[in-house]
Design an enzyme around this catalytic site. Sequence first.
Site, short mmCIF file in Angstrom:
data_model
loop_
_atom_site.label_atom_id
_atom_site.label_comp_id
_atom_site.label_asym_id
_atom_site.label_seq_id
_atom_site.Cartn_x
_atom_site.Cartn_y
_atom_site.Cartn_z
N LYS A 1 7.28 2.18 -35.14
CA LYS A 1 8.53 1.80 -35.80
C LYS A 1 8.41 0.35 -36.24
O LYS A 1 8.24 -0.55 -35.41
CB LYS A 1 9.70 1.98 -34.84
CG LYS A 1 11.02 1.56 -35.44
CD LYS A 1 12.17 1.96 -34.54
CE LYS A 1 13.49 1.52 -35.13
NZ LYS A 1 14.61 1.88 -34.25
N LYS B 1 7.99 5.25 -38.93
CA LYS B 1 9.28 4.90 -39.52
C LYS B 1 9.25 3.48 -40.02
O LYS B 1 8.83 2.61 -39.28
CB LYS B 1 10.35 5.06 -38.44
CG LYS B 1 11.73 4.71 -38.89
CD LYS B 1 12.67 4.95 -37.77
CE LYS B 1 13.96 4.24 -38.10
NZ LYS B 1 14.77 4.07 -36.96
C1 PBG Z 1 18.00 2.32 -33.81
C2 PBG Z 1 17.63 3.08 -35.02
C3 PBG Z 1 17.55 2.56 -36.30
C4 PBG Z 1 17.27 3.62 -37.15
C5 PBG Z 1 17.18 4.76 -36.37
N1 PBG Z 1 17.39 4.41 -35.04
C6 PBG Z 1 17.79 1.20 -36.80
C7 PBG Z 1 17.16 0.02 -36.28
O1 PBG Z 1 16.15 0.02 -35.58
O2 PBG Z 1 17.71 -1.03 -36.60
C8 PBG Z 1 17.13 3.49 -38.63
C9 PBG Z 1 17.31 4.70 -39.40
C10 PBG Z 1 17.53 4.52 -40.85
O3 PBG Z 1 17.46 3.41 -41.40
O4 PBG Z 1 17.80 5.54 -41.48
N2 PBG Z 1 17.43 2.62 -32.64
#
Ligand code: PBG
Length: 326
Positions: A199, A252
């Site tokens: 991530k 992601k």
């Molecule tokens: C938080 C989380 C995030 C997303 C999914 N889970 C945001 C972040 O880390 O700030 C982002 C998903 C998206 O942008 O569609 N745990």
Amino acid sequence: MPYPAVRLRRWRKSPSLRKLIQETKVSVNNLVLPLFVRPGKNIRNPISSMPGQFQFSLDQLLLEIKEAHQLGIKAILVFGIPFKKDEFGREAYAPHGIIQNSIRSIKDKFPDLSVIADCCLCEYTSHGHCGVIHKKKDSFILDNDATLKLLAKIAVSQARAGADLIAPSGMIDGMVKTIRSALDQNGFSDRLILSYSAKYASNFYGPFRDAAEGKPQVGDRKSYQMDFSNWNEALREVAQDLEEGADMVMVKPALCYLDVVHKIKEKFNAPVAAYNVSGEYAMVKAASKNNWLDEKQIILEILTSMKRAGADLIITYHAKEIAKSL
Ligand code: PBG
């Protein structure tokens, strides 16, 4: 003798021949629809930066899921917006918190739908970070091990409510191992873990933070999410998560990271998920609204490229609209 190029092109001359040799096809079976649930009744709050997406109260969420289910969607990913936030994100692991109640109702009505629970604290903490923090003057330190204890509680409460997959998204060191053993110890060894292994600290999450009301109040998430310059590190993260017991791994965001998806797919024998995040969705919606892009075709091209790169599952806010056109 080299193959004459003109014969290669011959495949492309007719639609049926093109279909005959089509290598990649997006199927509704591979799509996961993310959804946001908030307290209340009869609520469908449009999320302005994500046209077509809403924060739903549970009654409305169930209607939305019914529609998705009828379109053939097999899995959803649920995010909760709590009634109350606090320093330790207590509602994230409350037996009757927003997400636990929602999961119970969803599984009750749609037992064959796979429910993936986001296992993180950022929507539930008053400071908006993905764990327990110790504030300093203008900065903070994330307490990794104190956070692990809370993640274990969240995961068990979600499993108890009926979640099929637990998806830890906080990039906390040791999260998969901790969650796996907590699930096993509590009689949930049948539940899967989908880890947000790679991530990135991305600029593409902006709209999501409006949707889930989880914007960090101080600092950013760079101390726990990955630098977007790195891919070697992603392979190490995936190796570690698989070793710790992850059943599936995730990259992601997706679109700018398809090289990472591809490398992971080549190296590991594990299902790989790509998260087509909120910012990617917002760009498509904005351009389509202006008629700068053909929306339906663009979505198909984007999702197909994710699959071609090696994604087995695609988490996408476009799931319903694309399911209609497949
Ligand atoms: C938080 C989380 C995030 C997303 C999914 N889970 C945001 C972040 O880390 O700030 C982002 C998903 C998206 O942008 O569609 N745990």
